[in-house]
Design a protein around this motif. Structure first.
Motif, PDB file in Angstrom:
ATOM      1  N   UNK A   7     -14.099  39.436  -6.348  1.00  9.95           N
ATOM      2  CA  UNK A   7     -15.170  38.887  -7.177  1.00  9.95           C
ATOM      3  C   UNK A   7     -14.654  37.926  -8.323  1.00  9.95           C
ATOM      4  N   UNK A   8     -14.220  38.478  -9.317  1.00  2.47           N
ATOM      5  CA  UNK A   8     -13.520  37.819 -10.492  1.00  2.47           C
ATOM      6  C   UNK A   8     -12.747  36.740 -10.032  1.00  2.47           C
ATOM      7  N   UNK A  51     -25.697  31.543  -8.746  1.00  2.64           N
ATOM      8  CA  UNK A  51     -25.594  30.753  -7.542  1.00  2.64           C
ATOM      9  C   UNK A  51     -24.151  31.099  -6.927  1.00  2.64           C
ATOM     10  N   UNK A  52     -23.143  31.097  -7.856  1.00  4.12           N
ATOM     11  CA  UNK A  52     -21.796  31.676  -7.222  1.00  4.12           C
ATOM     12  C   UNK A  52     -21.671  32.946  -6.797  1.00  4.12           C
ATOM     13  N   UNK A  53     -22.300  34.047  -7.707  1.00  4.70           N
ATOM     14  CA  UNK A  53     -22.330  35.510  -7.047  1.00  4.70           C
ATOM     15  C   UNK A  53     -23.010  35.494  -5.848  1.00  4.70           C
ATOM     16  N   UNK A  54     -24.131  34.711  -5.736  1.00 10.37           N
ATOM     17  CA  UNK A  54     -24.922  34.941  -4.641  1.00 10.37           C
ATOM     18  C   UNK A  54     -24.064  34.377  -3.321  1.00 10.37           C
ATOM     19  N   UNK A  55     -23.219  33.188  -3.604  1.00  7.47           N
ATOM     20  CA  UNK A  55     -22.308  32.653  -2.513  1.00  7.47           C
ATOM     21  C   UNK A  55     -21.278  33.489  -2.035  1.00  7.47           C
ATOM     22  N   UNK A  60     -18.740  34.470   1.351  1.00  7.29           N
ATOM     23  CA  UNK A  60     -17.185  34.870   1.258  1.00  7.29           C
ATOM     24  C   UNK A  60     -16.964  36.327   2.103  1.00  7.29           C
ATOM     25  N   UNK A  61     -17.861  37.352   1.509  1.00  8.58           N
ATOM     26  CA  UNK A  61     -17.538  38.675   2.059  1.00  8.58           C
ATOM     27  C   UNK A  61     -18.682  39.334   2.892  1.00  8.58           C
ATOM     28  N   UNK A  63     -19.293  39.219   6.112  1.00  7.41           N
ATOM     29  CA  UNK A  63     -18.766  39.716   7.321  1.00  7.41           C
ATOM     30  C   UNK A  63     -18.042  41.144   7.069  1.00  7.41           C
ATOM     31  N   UNK A  64     -17.435  41.169   5.878  1.00  7.44           N
ATOM     32  CA  UNK A  64     -16.960  42.379   5.697  1.00  7.44           C
ATOM     33  C   UNK A  64     -18.117  43.579   5.229  1.00  7.44           C
ATOM     34  N   UNK A  65     -19.180  43.208   4.668  1.00  8.03           N
ATOM     35  CA  UNK A  65     -20.183  44.134   4.104  1.00  8.03           C
ATOM     36  C   UNK A  65     -21.048  44.686   5.094  1.00  8.03           C
ATOM     37  N   UNK A  66     -21.249  44.023   6.288  1.00  7.45           N
ATOM     38  CA  UNK A  66     -22.165  44.416   7.257  1.00  7.45           C
ATOM     39  C   UNK A  66     -23.602  44.861   6.666  1.00  7.45           C
ATOM     40  N   UNK A  67     -24.283  43.967   5.762  1.00  3.72           N
ATOM     41  CA  UNK A  67     -25.260  43.890   5.333  1.00  3.72           C
ATOM     42  C   UNK A  67     -26.375  42.852   5.498  1.00  3.72           C
ATOM     43  N   UNK A  68     -27.607  43.240   5.687  1.00  5.63           N
ATOM     44  CA  UNK A  68     -28.531  41.945   5.705  1.00  5.63           C
ATOM     45  C   UNK A  68     -28.791  41.046   4.589  1.00  5.63           C
TER      46      UNK A  68
END
Length: 193
Positions: A7-8, A51-55, A60-61, A63-68
């Motif tokens: 993230x950083x 917006x960058x955090x949301x993006x 970016x991640x 597909x790795x998170x498996x979250x809705x």
């Protein structure tokens, strides 16, 4: 790579001052930011950082998170969250404290603490600039600083004080495990670099 480091790195690449500075000034001139026009730091947080955090989490991640999408929204918080699409809560707990983050770094206690003061003791409800929590895979309280001018010495002092403020938040909001200070260097000579 650790997701916090990821993230950083992502935020560093997405938010370079030279590319965001004109946008901040456009928001100030046009008055179109939901953060108003007085604080470039608040405009930066709401219009650039959030917006960058949301993006990061939605593209970016994801597909790795498996979250809705709804789960991602539940994990993202910021001041004025109801004005920012994709954020679901305010980091403020509503709990009151005897001092603000600014007073936490002051050299002297508030005047109201002294017996001979005619001022009333005030309780404050601090609110960090942003937070990231479960169901996302990190637990971070965050503060943003927008540095516009100064010498190397003033930048170091500012950084020192900002780090103490972030530690105040980390202690006050004990449900978070990590703190993140994001400094945007908008000074003409890039003092922080």
């Amino acid at each position: 790579m650790n997701i916090i480091k990821q993230l950083c790195k992502y935020l560093q690449n997405e938010i370079e001052v030279e590319s965001t500075l004109p946008y901040i000034e456009d928001y100030v001139i046009s008055g179109t930011s939901t953060a108003g026009t007085k604080s470039r730091e608040e405009i930066f947080t709401r219009e650039i950082l959030c917006p960058a955090i949301l993006k990061f989490f939605n593209i970016e991640v994801k597909s790795q998170l498996n979250l809705t999408d709804e789960q991602i929204i539940q994990g993202l918080g910021t001041e004025g969250y109801d004005k920012i699409e994709g954020f679901g809560f305010t980091p403020s707990k509503g709990k009151k404290y005897f001092f603000t983050k600014g007073q936490a770094i002051a050299k002297e206690p508030p005047q109201a603490w002294f017996k001979n003061s005619n001022k009333n003791l005030t309780a404050y409800a601090p609110c960090p600039d942003f937070a990231i929590k479960a169901p996302l895979p990190m637990n971070i309280i965050g503060e943003t600083k927008y540095f516009t001018s100064g010498s190397e010495k003033s930048a170091i002092k500012e950084l020192y004080n900002d780090l103490k403020q972030v530690m105040f938040y980390l202690g006050a909001f004990s449900e978070y495990q990590d703190a993140l200070l994001l400094v945007a260097d908008a000074s003409p000579n890039h003092t922080f670099y």
